[in-house]
Design a protein around this motif. Sequence first.
Motif, PDB file in Angstrom:
ATOM      1  N   GLN A 151       0.831  -1.201   0.000  1.00  0.00           N
ATOM      2  CA  GLN A 151       0.000   0.000   0.000  1.00  0.00           C
ATOM      3  C   GLN A 151       0.868   1.255   0.000  1.00  0.00           C
ATOM      4  O   GLN A 151       1.907   1.295   0.668  1.00  0.00           O
ATOM      5  CB  GLN A 151      -0.908   0.022   1.232  1.00  0.00           C
ATOM      6  N   PRO A 152       0.468   2.289  -0.738  1.00  0.00           N
ATOM      7  CA  PRO A 152       1.207   3.555  -0.674  1.00  0.00           C
ATOM      8  C   PRO A 152       1.083   4.160   0.713  1.00  0.00           C
ATOM      9  O   PRO A 152       0.070   3.987   1.399  1.00  0.00           O
ATOM     10  CB  PRO A 152       0.522   4.434  -1.733  1.00  0.00           C
ATOM     11  N   PRO A 159      -2.288 -11.411  -1.790  1.00  0.00           N
ATOM     12  CA  PRO A 159      -3.319 -10.814  -0.936  1.00  0.00           C
ATOM     13  C   PRO A 159      -4.365 -11.831  -0.505  1.00  0.00           C
ATOM     14  O   PRO A 159      -4.612 -12.828  -1.191  1.00  0.00           O
ATOM     15  CB  PRO A 159      -3.928  -9.728  -1.831  1.00  0.00           C
ATOM     16  N   ALA A 160      -4.968 -11.557   0.650  1.00  0.00           N
ATOM     17  CA  ALA A 160      -6.042 -12.413   1.153  1.00  0.00           C
ATOM     18  C   ALA A 160      -7.340 -12.126   0.410  1.00  0.00           C
ATOM     19  O   ALA A 160      -7.535 -11.031  -0.134  1.00  0.00           O
ATOM     20  CB  ALA A 160      -6.250 -12.179   2.647  1.00  0.00           C
ATOM     21  N   ILE A 187      -8.862  -4.264   7.660  1.00  0.00           N
ATOM     22  CA  ILE A 187      -7.615  -4.449   6.924  1.00  0.00           C
ATOM     23  C   ILE A 187      -7.054  -5.817   7.299  1.00  0.00           C
ATOM     24  O   ILE A 187      -6.728  -6.057   8.465  1.00  0.00           O
ATOM     25  CB  ILE A 187      -6.586  -3.357   7.258  1.00  0.00           C
ATOM     26  N   VAL A 188      -6.964  -6.709   6.331  1.00  0.00           N
ATOM     27  CA  VAL A 188      -6.381  -8.028   6.550  1.00  0.00           C
ATOM     28  C   VAL A 188      -5.035  -8.069   5.847  1.00  0.00           C
ATOM     29  O   VAL A 188      -4.955  -7.833   4.636  1.00  0.00           O
ATOM     30  CB  VAL A 188      -7.301  -9.158   6.041  1.00  0.00           C
ATOM     31  N   GLY A 212       6.835  -8.285   6.156  1.00  0.00           N
ATOM     32  CA  GLY A 212       6.039  -7.995   4.978  1.00  0.00           C
ATOM     33  C   GLY A 212       4.560  -8.008   5.321  1.00  0.00           C
ATOM     34  O   GLY A 212       4.134  -8.735   6.228  1.00  0.00           O
ATOM     35  N   ALA A 213       3.778  -7.206   4.604  1.00  0.00           N
ATOM     36  CA  ALA A 213       2.334  -7.158   4.823  1.00  0.00           C
ATOM     37  C   ALA A 213       1.645  -6.794   3.518  1.00  0.00           C
ATOM     38  O   ALA A 213       1.806  -5.675   3.012  1.00  0.00           O
ATOM     39  CB  ALA A 213       1.973  -6.147   5.906  1.00  0.00           C
ATOM     40  N   THR A 214       0.915  -7.740   2.958  1.00  0.00           N
ATOM     41  CA  THR A 214       0.109  -7.481   1.774  1.00  0.00           C
ATOM     42  C   THR A 214      -1.327  -7.242   2.238  1.00  0.00           C
ATOM     43  O   THR A 214      -2.009  -8.167   2.674  1.00  0.00           O
ATOM     44  CB  THR A 214       0.167  -8.666   0.795  1.00  0.00           C
ATOM     45  N   ASP A 215      -1.757  -5.988   2.162  1.00  0.00           N
ATOM     46  CA  ASP A 215      -3.032  -5.584   2.754  1.00  0.00           C
ATOM     47  C   ASP A 215      -4.192  -5.730   1.778  1.00  0.00           C
ATOM     48  O   ASP A 215      -4.076  -5.395   0.587  1.00  0.00           O
ATOM     49  CB  ASP A 215      -2.974  -4.127   3.224  1.00  0.00           C
ATOM     50  N   THR A 216      -5.306  -6.211   2.303  1.00  0.00           N
ATOM     51  CA  THR A 216      -6.591  -6.205   1.598  1.00  0.00           C
ATOM     52  C   THR A 216      -7.592  -5.470   2.477  1.00  0.00           C
ATOM     53  O   THR A 216      -7.655  -5.726   3.683  1.00  0.00           O
ATOM     54  CB  THR A 216      -7.088  -7.640   1.337  1.00  0.00           C
ATOM     55  N   ARG A 217      -8.378  -4.574   1.888  1.00  0.00           N
ATOM     56  CA  ARG A 217      -9.267  -3.714   2.675  1.00  0.00           C
ATOM     57  C   ARG A 217     -10.726  -3.950   2.309  1.00  0.00           C
ATOM     58  O   ARG A 217     -11.064  -4.177   1.154  1.00  0.00           O
ATOM     59  CB  ARG A 217      -8.899  -2.235   2.475  1.00  0.00           C
TER      60      ARG A 217
END
Length: 329
Positions: free
Chosen positions: A44-45, A149-150, A274-275, A319-324
């Motif tokens: 995410q930016p 991403p989830a 936010i996952v 690391g964190a790949t976010d899904t909102r």
Amino acid sequence: MKQFHTLGALWATTALLAGCESVANIEPPAHTPRLSVAYTLSNQPRTANDQQFFDARNLYVSTSHSITETSAILGRADATAQLLDATGQVVETFRPRGRSGYGSAPGDSLQGYYVPVRGYVGQPGQRYTLQVSAPGLPAIEATLALPAPATVEAGSFAPDPAANQYQFRGRLAFTIADNAAATDYYLAYARLLDAAGQPWGPVQQDYASRNNEGIDLRLNRFDLSEPGNYYRRLPVSDAGRNGQRLSFGADVTAYPYGGTGQPGQLPPAYLEVIVSSIPAETYQFYQSVQRYYDTDGNPFAEPAPLRSNVANGYGLFAGATDTRLRIKL
């Protein structure tokens, strides 16, 4: 009478042990100072809204201490840090910048914090290497792959009818459709936004709620994490339930940034879930933090060392790949 006999035996044993007390001098292990880092790369930016909520994702650099050192850990403002992609290209650099806390103007009160210069956004599925160096200490590096991403399915929120205008309480529920083809690890957060999309306040589980009490095996559920609290980062693994739906359902509460009644303050309009999909190394680090705090100074507890994925140093490159998911209130 049995109880008094037991107590008498206990006192006798205690007295015997006290009489055998001895003092042994133990040399502490030798310590070689190393660089210590903490940084989370996300897909995410880094907007101003996210900067406040995910402040702990910023790069922090310090020098390790011996276990006998009692002074406070101080960050280093003289480090050089860069992020490389899988081809060895530098995709991000960092500059030192202190922080003054929530709601304050940016400052330089605390050394050791760094912010990215280029605004690079991590790409899921790609590998990255973080390299950090500072005068007088060996350089360190860490590598990770940013996970996919989830899949966050539709969520719901039911407000508590007993809450007044100064309270935010209700029941939050959502599910994740887990990928059966891989072992996955997750963190979940939630916050409130106003109608303009500005942060209103963080959402936390209401552990005082009667609906959240009682025995809960939580076989396929997880808890909300708090982004600024290492002890309250509660990761979940799909081990043993790979490909199943992971669900969250609990009473939650929230408080506005700066308190209620602020000039121009708008009411909350959205609840944002936010996952974060996280690498195995990030999951293992947060699990080790939980074990470390849970020992609570217990001398009989098993050793609870903190995990690290940093070569030649200490800390975590996470690391964190976010899904909102936004739920309109």
